[in-house]
Each structure stands twice: as structure tokens, then as C-alpha cells.
Design an enzyme around this catalytic site. Structure first.
Site, PDB file in Angstrom:
ATOM      1  CG  HIS A 102      -1.497   1.348   1.547  1.00 35.01           C
ATOM      2  ND1 HIS A 102      -2.505   1.938   0.808  1.00 35.01           N
ATOM      3  CD2 HIS A 102      -1.201   2.244   2.537  1.00 35.01           C
ATOM      4  CE1 HIS A 102      -2.798   3.135   1.321  1.00 35.01           C
ATOM      5  NE2 HIS A 102      -2.013   3.347   2.381  1.00 35.01           N
ATOM      6  CG  ASP A 129       6.250  17.543 -26.939  1.00 30.82           C
ATOM      7  OD1 ASP A 129       5.449  17.013 -27.719  1.00 30.82           O
ATOM      8  OD2 ASP A 129       6.578  17.014 -25.854  1.00 30.82           O
ATOM      9  CD1 TRP A 180       6.041   3.427   4.002  1.00 28.37           C
ATOM     10  CD2 TRP A 180       7.430   4.130   2.398  1.00 28.37           C
ATOM     11  NE1 TRP A 180       6.381   4.726   4.295  1.00 28.37           N
ATOM     12  CE2 TRP A 180       7.238   5.188   3.326  1.00 28.37           C
ATOM     13  CE3 TRP A 180       8.261   4.341   1.295  1.00 28.37           C
ATOM     14  CZ2 TRP A 180       7.852   6.437   3.189  1.00 28.37           C
ATOM     15  CZ3 TRP A 180       8.878   5.581   1.162  1.00 28.37           C
ATOM     16  CH2 TRP A 180       8.674   6.615   2.100  1.00 28.37           C
ATOM     17  CB  SER A 188      10.346   5.869 -14.317  1.00 26.93           C
ATOM     18  OG  SER A 188       9.274   6.730 -14.601  1.00 26.93           O
ATOM     19  CB  SER A 189      11.799   9.227 -10.474  1.00 23.90           C
ATOM     20  OG  SER A 189      10.609   8.672  -9.995  1.00 23.90           O
ATOM     21  CG  HIS A 244      12.460  14.476   5.576  1.00 25.72           C
ATOM     22  ND1 HIS A 244      11.488  13.960   6.395  1.00 25.72           N
ATOM     23  CD2 HIS A 244      12.107  15.761   5.333  1.00 25.72           C
ATOM     24  CE1 HIS A 244      10.591  14.909   6.641  1.00 25.72           C
ATOM     25  NE2 HIS A 244      10.945  15.997   6.023  1.00 25.72           N
ATOM     26  CD  GLU A 246       9.712  10.191  -2.760  1.00 28.19           C
ATOM     27  OE1 GLU A 246       8.535  10.016  -3.143  1.00 28.19           O
ATOM     28  OE2 GLU A 246      10.646  10.402  -3.554  1.00 28.19           O
ATOM     29  CE1 TYR A 267       8.897  19.652   3.502  1.00 33.95           C
ATOM     30  CE2 TYR A 267      10.551  18.006   4.064  1.00 33.95           C
ATOM     31  CZ  TYR A 267       9.636  18.962   4.450  1.00 33.95           C
ATOM     32  OH  TYR A 267       9.434  19.230   5.778  1.00 33.95           O
ATOM     33  CB  SER A 313       0.861  28.947  -6.100  1.00 34.87           C
ATOM     34  OG  SER A 313       1.393  28.613  -4.838  1.00 34.87           O
ATOM     35  CG  HIS A 367      12.646  14.560  11.272  1.00 30.70           C
ATOM     36  ND1 HIS A 367      12.405  15.740  10.645  1.00 30.70           N
ATOM     37  CD2 HIS A 367      12.092  13.615  10.486  1.00 30.70           C
ATOM     38  CE1 HIS A 367      11.735  15.519   9.525  1.00 30.70           C
ATOM     39  NE2 HIS A 367      11.533  14.239   9.412  1.00 30.70           N
ATOM     40  CG  HIS A 368      12.115  10.086   9.348  1.00 32.18           C
ATOM     41  ND1 HIS A 368      10.771   9.945   9.085  1.00 32.18           N
ATOM     42  CD2 HIS A 368      12.547  11.100   8.564  1.00 32.18           C
ATOM     43  CE1 HIS A 368      10.408  10.845   8.171  1.00 32.18           C
ATOM     44  NE2 HIS A 368      11.458  11.554   7.845  1.00 32.18           N
ATOM     45  CB  THR A 402       5.885  25.052   5.494  1.00 34.69           C
ATOM     46  OG1 THR A 402       7.081  24.309   5.238  1.00 34.69           O
ATOM     47  CG2 THR A 402       4.704  24.279   4.963  1.00 34.69           C
ATOM     48  CE  LYS A 438       6.339  26.879  -0.904  1.00 35.46           C
ATOM     49  NZ  LYS A 438       5.940  27.535  -2.167  1.00 35.46           N
ATOM     50  NE  ARG A 446       4.068   3.544  11.056  1.00 31.77           N
ATOM     51  CZ  ARG A 446       4.963   4.216  10.314  1.00 31.77           C
ATOM     52  NH1 ARG A 446       5.847   5.003  10.899  1.00 31.77           N
ATOM     53  NH2 ARG A 446       4.972   4.112   9.014  1.00 31.77           N
TER      54      ARG A 446
END
Length: 530
Positions: A81, A110, A146, A174-175, A258, A260, A262, A273, A307-308, A333, A336, A455
Site C-alpha cells: 500500500h 513539447d 514501505w 523513470s523518476s 525525507h 522524497e 517534499y 498557487s 528526525h525519523h 512552509t 506559503k 502502527r
């Protein structure tokens, strides 16, 4: 002159005649709009697939005790998931939006590298076929979350880990190709006169996201390769017995992980925006501060990864460093959020579906930001870590954040994409069903986490039963609400009211074009009053 025109029309007709039809058109296309459409449909299919897995998780957790699935299969569901939603739903959706919109926003014919564009899409269905097929193999699919922490992913994992690693490599390739394409397009194909500080915010956020992707995807590739060699080739990068260190895995993974998160939210900021000014009928407040805030977030995202890992026994100095950096990232943040609210302030607002999703994004994403700030505080994190509080936090950021912004974008640009207006009543139904159910689903998780529910566990203590039942009902309601969106999109493609050239211009009869000066009702006094 007429001869050349005739020649041109002949060659044009010949070219048209040779253009592949049917499925070959989609397999061979180098057109950025076609490829954008492929990405968006693929991401929606993955969204429903990952959502079905979430429903298996919530069905199991509807009551305490083990009823529907084996614990091992439950772990496979949580793992796949997460992987599908991150790499299959959110990221391809943003890439699809980039393909559709960036060339049109910067006046390019293009994308710069159209054949690579085709390839970067068509390897994705293979990556996810490989990942999903592992669920049907002996020993089952990946069951280690994950984040695939070692030693779960190295010593204690099923043999299908090799397929998982291979699929992650393909997604990463791909990314990276998509990111290179975005950068080259924006740098080289801007229309004359489109200077950097005239780029639409969506283009800016994607440009910065693309640099993040190129920086961190190879780190993920390194992490999965080390997992592969630890499991199958006798290395011991993460095996303490062989001189390795399982905590090193977390450092490598989160150095990718991390930035990622963002990558999965910066394009959202660009979408919001674009939408908020359109339905406020005013230019975006504080454009340059938005650009600098986006860049600041991107730079700071490389300084917060541990921080993880507050509970892994880091030195206190390191814990403090990561705590303060994480709190610091909430400043740009906050800039924004302030600017979006200031854009709406005294604007001529109307609340069609795209604006509803955008406003919900601002409110709910901010809730996710505040719970993130709580998690940033080291001593508090010792209590929250690995509980449902963390699950609530990142789902507020990624569902009511990333997914809601993608929904807003779909509603906002559907008239441009299809030539038809969507059914506004269905859109409103989709919005209200989604926004109510998503809060029933994720808000109570904060309380479960604060009360200590861990969890990724298929069973739980009896005192969590009633809240889990509410959460599961919210989950099923949210999942089913997305079928309204599916119906709406199909109806919109098949027909409906014809979209005008500027679908959102003056829903209230007001002239509205982006480059215009600020209307007098924003922050200035009209000349007659002076």
C-alpha cells in the site's frame, strides 16, 4: 506562396495519414499531452489499487483480534500500500501534470526530450506489475514496511525481495528521466521574454522538485542494492555480525526519504498557487517570497532526515541539530500558507470544486504541519514514535495534502484537457464526501497514537476498539467516495457542456487574466476615495 502552402498541407496530410492509430498511438506517442494523460490514468489506477489494500488493512482493524487475513499478509498489505501510493499514485500524478502543463505554461511546443518521455512512462507499468506479482509468489510479497528497514528486509524477508528491489530500481530510473526532462525543458524552451521570475509557481515548484529527484533517487538505488547484496550475495552492510550496522540503513534510507516527502508536496504548492489566485480573482500574494520559500524547503529537506531516527540512540547534539532544523523548515512552509490566505483576503471569491479542494488543502495540510512540528520535538517524539500518531500526521500531509491538490488540479484543468466542463454537482458531492470521510478516517488516529496504539500491527488491545471502528468506517467511506470522481471524469471525457476558451474567467462575470495589475479592492485605496 500558394504552392508552398499547398505543399505544406500535402505533407501535413501525409503525416496525419501515417500517424499510428488505436493502441499504437499510445505506445509510440511522443506528445506531451498524451504522455501526461497516460501518467494521470496510470496514477489513478494505482490510487484505486493502493486504496483497495488500505481497505483490507482497515477491515482487519475493524475489530480487535485476528479475523480476515494472516498477520504476514497484513504486513504485505501495509508495505505494498505504501509503495504503491508513494511511487505509483502521487509521483506519477505530479509527473503527468508536469507533462501536460509545463510546456503550455512556458510556451514550449513539447517537452525537450520527447522520446525519453515516452520511455520514462512505459517502464512504470512493468515496475508495478513486477511489484504486484510478488504478492502471488511462494513466501509472499514484501512484508517489511514501505521503509524496508534492515534486518527485516535483509535477514527476515521473503525471496520476492529481489523483485521488490528490481521494481524500485525501475521506478527510480523513470523518476530520474522525468526530472531531467523537466529541467531541460524549463531551462531551454521558455518563450522569449519569460524570465525566471515570470515563471508560473507550478513551473518553479516542479523545477525545484526535479533537482531533488536527481539528488535523492540514486541514494534510494544504493540502499536497495545494499539490501539485495546483503540478502543474496553474502555482504553485511547492515548485518552487525559481519561488521555492518542496521542503523546505517536508516541513515541512507531517510537521506532519500525525507527529501522524497517534499518531492511529493512541492508540486502541490505550485497547484494551489495557481488555483487560489484564479478563484480569488487577484494575483498571487508575495510571488517572489513563494519562490524563495520553495527553494528554502528544498535545501532544508536535506538537513532533517534523522528526525525519523530520534529513538535509535543518537548523540544528544545530533538530536538537537535535527530537532531545530526540522522546526526551521516549518517557517518557509508557514510563509506559503500565509501567502495563500493573503491572496484570498478581500478577493472576489467563488467556490467551484477546484477552489473547495484548494481551501481544504490549506486547512488540512496545516493540521499535518502542526502534528509534524509536534513530532519534531525530540523528547515528545520518544512517545509518538511508531504509533498511529505518526500515521495520522503523514496521511494528513499526503492525502489531504498531495492527493487533494491533485484532485484540485484535475478539476481545474479538466475543461482544458477534455474540451468539456465537468458536472459541478458531482464534483461538489465528491468533495464533501471526501473531506468529511477523510477526517473521520485520519483525525481519530491522533488519539489512538497518543493513547499508545502501535502502527503496522494487525491486532490491538480492547481499549482501542471503538475508535478503530470509527476510523475504518471513515476509510471505507473515503475509498468509495473516489468512485464518484471516476464517474465524473469518464462523463467529462465522453461529453457535456462545451468548455469556453477561458473556463474559469469570471464565473461571476468578472474579467480575470493573470498578468493584470492587482484590482483596487486588494490592499490599496481606490483613486476616487483619496
Amino acid at each position: 506562396m500558394s504552392t508552398t502552402t499547398q505543399d505544406q498541407s500535402i505533407t501535413h496530410d501525409d503525416h496525419h495519414h501515417d500517424a499510428p492509430k488505436g493502441i499504437m498511438r499510445w505506445l509510440l506517442t511522443t506528445n506531451h499531452k498524451d504522455i501526461g494523460t497516460l501518467y494521470l490514468w496510470f496514477s489513478f489506477i494505482m490510487f484505486l489499487t493502493g486504496g483497495a489494500m488500505a481497505m483490507v488493512i482497515r477491515a482487519e482493524l475493524f475489530q480487535p483480534g485476528l479475523q480476515l487475513v494472516e498477520p504476514n499478509f497484513f504486513n504485505q498489505m501495509t508495505t505494498v500500500h505504501g509503495l504503491i501510493m508513494v511511487f505509483g499514485a502521487v509521483m506519477p500524478a505530479f509527473t503527468g501534470l508536469a507533462n501536460w502543463l509545463i510546456p503550455m505554461m512556458i510556451g514550449a511546443p513539447d517537452m525537450a526530450l520527447p522520446r525519453m518521455n515516452n520511455w520514462s512512462f512505459w517502464i512504470l507499468p512493468f515496475a508495478f506489475t513486477i511489484l504486484l506479482s510478488s504478492l502471488f509468489m511462494e513466501g509472499g510479497g514484501p512484508n517489511f514496511g514501505w521503509t524496508f528497514y534492515a534486518p527485516l528486509s535483509t535477514t527476515y524477508s521473503p525471496d520476492s525481495t529481489a523483485l521488490f528491489v528490481f521494481s524500485i530500481h525501475i521506478m527510480g530510473i523513470s523518476s530520474i528521466m522525468g526530472a531531467i526532462n523537466v529541467i531541460v525543458t524549463i531551462v531551454n524552451l521558455r518563450a522569449p521574454g519569460m524570465t525566471w521570475m515570470k515563471l508560473p509557481m507550478f513551473v518553479w515548484t516542479w523545477l525545484i522538485t526535479a533537482f531533488l529527484l536527481i539528488a535523492v533517487m540514486p541514494v534510494l538505488a544504493g540502499a536497495v542494492t545494499m539490501v539485495l547484496t546483503d540478502k543474496f550475495f553474502g555482504t553485511s552492510f547492515f548485518e552487525a555480525a559481519g561488521g555492518g550496522d542496521p542503523v546505517m540503513f536508516q541513515h541512507i534510507f531517510w537521506f532519500f526519504g525525507h527529501p522524497e516527502v517534499y518531492i511529493m508536496i512541492l508540486p502541490s504548492f505550485g497547484i494551489i498557487s495557481a488555483i487560489v489566485p484564479a478563484f480569488s480573482r487577484k494575483p498571487l500574494f508575495g510571488y517572489s517570497s513563494m519562490v524563495y520559500a520553495t527553494a528554502s524547503i528544498a535545501i532544508l529537506s536535506f538537513l532533517v532526515w534523522a528526525h525519523h531516527m530520534f529513538t535509535t540512540g543518537m548523540p544528544v547534539f545530533a538530536e538537537l541539530f535535527f530537532m531545530y532544523c526540522t522546526m526551521l523548515i516549518s517557517v518557509p512552509t508557514g510563509v506559503k500558507v500565509f501567502n495563500w490566505v493573503a491572496t484570498m483576503w478581500r478577493g472576489s471569491l467563488s467556490f467551484e470544486t477546484p477552489m473547495l479542494f484548494a481551501v481544504a488543502f490549506i486547512v488540512l495540510f496545516t493540521i499535518g504541519g502542526f502534528s509534524g512540528l509536534m513530532l519534531a520535538i525530540t523528547p515528545a517524539d520518544f512517545q509518538y514514535h511508531d504509533t498511529y500518531f505518526v500515521v495520522a500526521h503523514f496521511h494528513y500531509v499526503l492525502v489531504t495534502g498531495a492527493i487533494f491538490s491533485i484532485m484540485a488540479a484535475a478539476y481545474y484543468w479538466l475543461p482544458k484537457w477534455t474540451g468539456h466542463m465537468y458536472n459541478e454537482r458531482l464534483g461538489q458531492w465528491h468533495f464533501w464526501c471526501s473531506v468529511i470521510s477523510v477526517n473521520v478516517l485520519f483525525f481519530p488516529m491522533h488519539f489512538l497514537g497518543l493513547a499508545g496504539m502501535p502502527r503496522r500491527i494487525p491486532d490491538y488491545s480492547i481499549q482501542f476498539a471503538d475508535v478503530n471502528q470509527i476510523v475504518s468506517i471513515g476509510g471505507f467511506a473515503f475509498g468509495l467516495s473516489q468512485l464518484i470522481f471516476l464517474v465524473l471524469v469518464i462523463k467529462c471525457i465522453r461529453g457535456g457542456e462545451k468548455a469556453p476558451a477561458k473556463p474559469w474567467e469570471g464565473s461571476e462575470g468578472l474579467e480575470w487574466t493573470l498578468p493584470s495589475p492587482a484590482p483596487y479592492h486588494s490592499f490599496t485605496t481606490p483613486p476616487e476615495v483619496k
